[in-house]
Design a protein around this motif. Structure first.
Motif, mmCIF file in Angstrom:
data_model
loop_
_atom_site.group_PDB
_atom_site.id
_atom_site.type_symbol
_atom_site.label_atom_id
_atom_site.label_comp_id
_atom_site.label_asym_id
_atom_site.label_seq_id
_atom_site.Cartn_x
_atom_site.Cartn_y
_atom_site.Cartn_z
ATOM 1 N N THR A 94 51.801 58.578 -31.009
ATOM 2 C CA THR A 94 52.134 57.364 -31.749
ATOM 3 C C THR A 94 52.168 56.217 -30.754
ATOM 4 O O THR A 94 52.893 56.284 -29.753
ATOM 5 N N ILE A 95 51.384 55.180 -30.999
ATOM 6 C CA ILE A 95 51.342 54.014 -30.110
ATOM 7 C C ILE A 95 51.945 52.834 -30.854
ATOM 8 O O ILE A 95 51.476 52.452 -31.924
ATOM 9 N N THR A 96 52.999 52.263 -30.291
ATOM 10 C CA THR A 96 53.736 51.178 -30.943
ATOM 11 C C THR A 96 53.676 49.925 -30.085
ATOM 12 O O THR A 96 53.886 49.980 -28.868
ATOM 13 N N ASN A 97 53.386 48.798 -30.733
ATOM 14 C CA ASN A 97 53.318 47.510 -30.038
ATOM 15 C C ASN A 97 54.465 46.632 -30.531
ATOM 16 O O ASN A 97 54.400 46.059 -31.615
ATOM 17 N N THR A 98 55.515 46.514 -29.732
ATOM 18 C CA THR A 98 56.647 45.657 -30.096
ATOM 19 C C THR A 98 56.584 44.302 -29.402
ATOM 20 O O THR A 98 57.530 43.525 -29.474
ATOM 21 N N GLY A 99 55.480 44.025 -28.732
ATOM 22 C CA GLY A 99 55.329 42.755 -28.030
ATOM 23 C C GLY A 99 54.921 41.619 -28.946
ATOM 24 O O GLY A 99 54.880 41.755 -30.168
ATOM 25 N N ASP A 100 54.565 40.495 -28.339
ATOM 26 C CA ASP A 100 54.233 39.277 -29.078
ATOM 27 C C ASP A 100 52.735 39.056 -29.246
ATOM 28 O O ASP A 100 52.328 38.139 -29.962
ATOM 29 N N VAL A 101 51.913 39.838 -28.570
ATOM 30 C CA VAL A 101 50.456 39.697 -28.695
ATOM 31 C C VAL A 101 49.859 41.044 -29.096
ATOM 32 O O VAL A 101 50.426 42.101 -28.824
ATOM 33 N N ASP A 102 48.695 40.991 -29.771
ATOM 34 C CA ASP A 102 48.028 42.211 -30.199
ATOM 35 C C ASP A 102 47.557 43.018 -28.994
ATOM 36 O O ASP A 102 47.344 42.477 -27.898
ATOM 37 N N ALA A 103 47.371 44.311 -29.212
ATOM 38 C CA ALA A 103 46.869 45.192 -28.159
ATOM 39 C C ALA A 103 45.608 45.897 -28.649
ATOM 40 O O ALA A 103 45.523 46.303 -29.810
ATOM 41 N N LEU A 104 44.640 46.033 -27.752
ATOM 42 C CA LEU A 104 43.421 46.779 -28.046
ATOM 43 C C LEU A 104 43.525 48.114 -27.316
ATOM 44 O O LEU A 104 43.571 48.159 -26.088
ATOM 45 N N VAL A 105 43.582 49.187 -28.084
ATOM 46 C CA VAL A 105 43.879 50.508 -27.527
ATOM 47 C C VAL A 105 42.609 51.357 -27.470
ATOM 48 O O VAL A 105 41.840 51.417 -28.434
ATOM 49 N N THR A 106 42.415 52.010 -26.340
ATOM 50 C CA THR A 106 41.316 52.950 -26.158
ATOM 51 C C THR A 106 41.900 54.316 -25.821
ATOM 52 O O THR A 106 42.768 54.422 -24.954
ATOM 53 N N VAL A 107 41.450 55.339 -26.528
ATOM 54 C CA VAL A 107 41.887 56.710 -26.256
ATOM 55 C C VAL A 107 40.685 57.488 -25.738
ATOM 56 O O VAL A 107 39.645 57.558 -26.391
ATOM 57 N N THR A 108 40.823 58.060 -24.560
ATOM 58 C CA THR A 108 39.722 58.831 -23.984
ATOM 59 C C THR A 108 40.231 60.217 -23.595
ATOM 60 O O THR A 108 41.404 60.405 -23.280
ATOM 61 N N GLY A 109 39.341 61.180 -23.619
ATOM 62 C CA GLY A 109 39.681 62.546 -23.227
ATOM 63 C C GLY A 109 38.563 63.144 -22.409
ATOM 64 O O GLY A 109 37.438 62.644 -22.411
ATOM 65 N N ASN A 110 38.869 64.235 -21.713
ATOM 66 C CA ASN A 110 37.824 64.834 -20.883
ATOM 67 C C ASN A 110 36.835 65.658 -21.709
ATOM 68 O O ASN A 110 35.820 66.116 -21.190
ATOM 69 N N GLY A 111 37.140 65.863 -23.007
ATOM 70 C CA GLY A 111 36.203 66.543 -23.889
ATOM 71 C C GLY A 111 36.203 68.054 -23.761
ATOM 72 O O GLY A 111 35.791 68.757 -24.676
ATOM 73 N N THR A 112 36.660 68.568 -22.631
ATOM 74 C CA THR A 112 36.662 70.007 -22.405
ATOM 75 C C THR A 112 38.083 70.537 -22.479
ATOM 76 O O THR A 112 38.992 69.999 -21.836
ATOM 77 N N ALA A 113 38.268 71.588 -23.244
ATOM 78 C CA ALA A 113 39.602 72.172 -23.379
ATOM 79 C C ALA A 113 39.986 72.954 -22.127
ATOM 80 O O ALA A 113 39.136 73.442 -21.380
#
Length: 219
Positions: A94-113
């Motif tokens: 869960t990503i929460t933004n309680t600040g005063d400006v919008d946030a652009l979020v990127t989620v990356t993974g290594n792809g391999t389990a």
């Protein structure tokens, strides 16, 4: 002294006195003609707050009742048929933004389990087992939106002042069929079922500013 001479001297004295009086008025007028005041002050602004938090909420563990997964029960038929089975979608962050400006979020993974196994004898097949598992991410409307079908974008905007991004995952177990009869895939699936305890991925969350105050791009 002639009377006319006295008159001329008196006239000159009066002229000098008059001149001095006018000169004095000029100085006084320049100095005291108006009230003046001086001082100093300060202008101030508030700094827009930046406050984005990430709460990891779960990881897939084959020993956890809520997230157990098995391979497909379908018997091998031919090499063209993919045998796979998937978990239900479950909340991973869960990503929460309680600040005063919008946030652009990127989620990356290594792809391999990464497969964690224990209790086995002989060869460790964890690396082979990792190829059986894949993960896909979704975003939900709330923390219990396990039926969401909206895939997580490459980037997601999380609005200011308590905007929240709910990230769900779905994991798929795909049998690695090879050979002519599927025994190799079944053998690896069986090894996983006997000895694997956890399947996990490394995820990275990045958030950057996506709005400004004041927004000068607006008319």
């Amino acid at each position: 002294m002639e009377k006319s001479d006295k008159k001329r001297i008196l006239t000159r004295v009066l002229i000098v006195i008059a001149a001095l009086t006018l000169l004095s008025c000029c100085f006084l007028g320049s100095t005291f003609a108006r009230y003046t005041a001086s001082g100093s002050g300060a202008a101030s602004i508030g700094v827009a707050e930046w406050d984005v938090t990430v709460t990891p909420s779960a990881e897939f563990d084959v020993e956890q009742d809520a997230n157990k997964l098995s391979p497909s029960k379908t018997a091998y038929t031919d090499a063209e048929t993919t045998r796979s089975n998937s978990t239900e979608k479950f909340l991973v962050a869960t990503i929460t933004n309680t600040g005063d400006v919008d946030a652009l979020v990127t989620v990356t993974g290594n792809g391999t389990a990464t497969v964690t196994a224990s209790g086995y004898t002989g060869t460790d097949r964890s690396s082979e087992a990792a190829a059986c598992f894949s993960i896909k991410f979704y975003k939900g409307e709330n923390a219990t939106d396990t039926t969401t079908t909206t895939e997580l974008g490459a980037t997601e905007n999380v609005v200011a002042e308590n905007g929240t991004l709910y990230i769900f995952a779905q994991i798929t177990w795909t049998t690695q069929d090879s050979g002519s009869d599927g025994t190799a895939g079944d053998s690896l699936d069986t090894w996983i079922g006997q000895y694997a305890t956890k399947v996990s991925w490394t995820l990275t969350y990045t958030a950057v500013q996506d709005s400004q105050i004041p927004d000068k791009t607006q008319p």
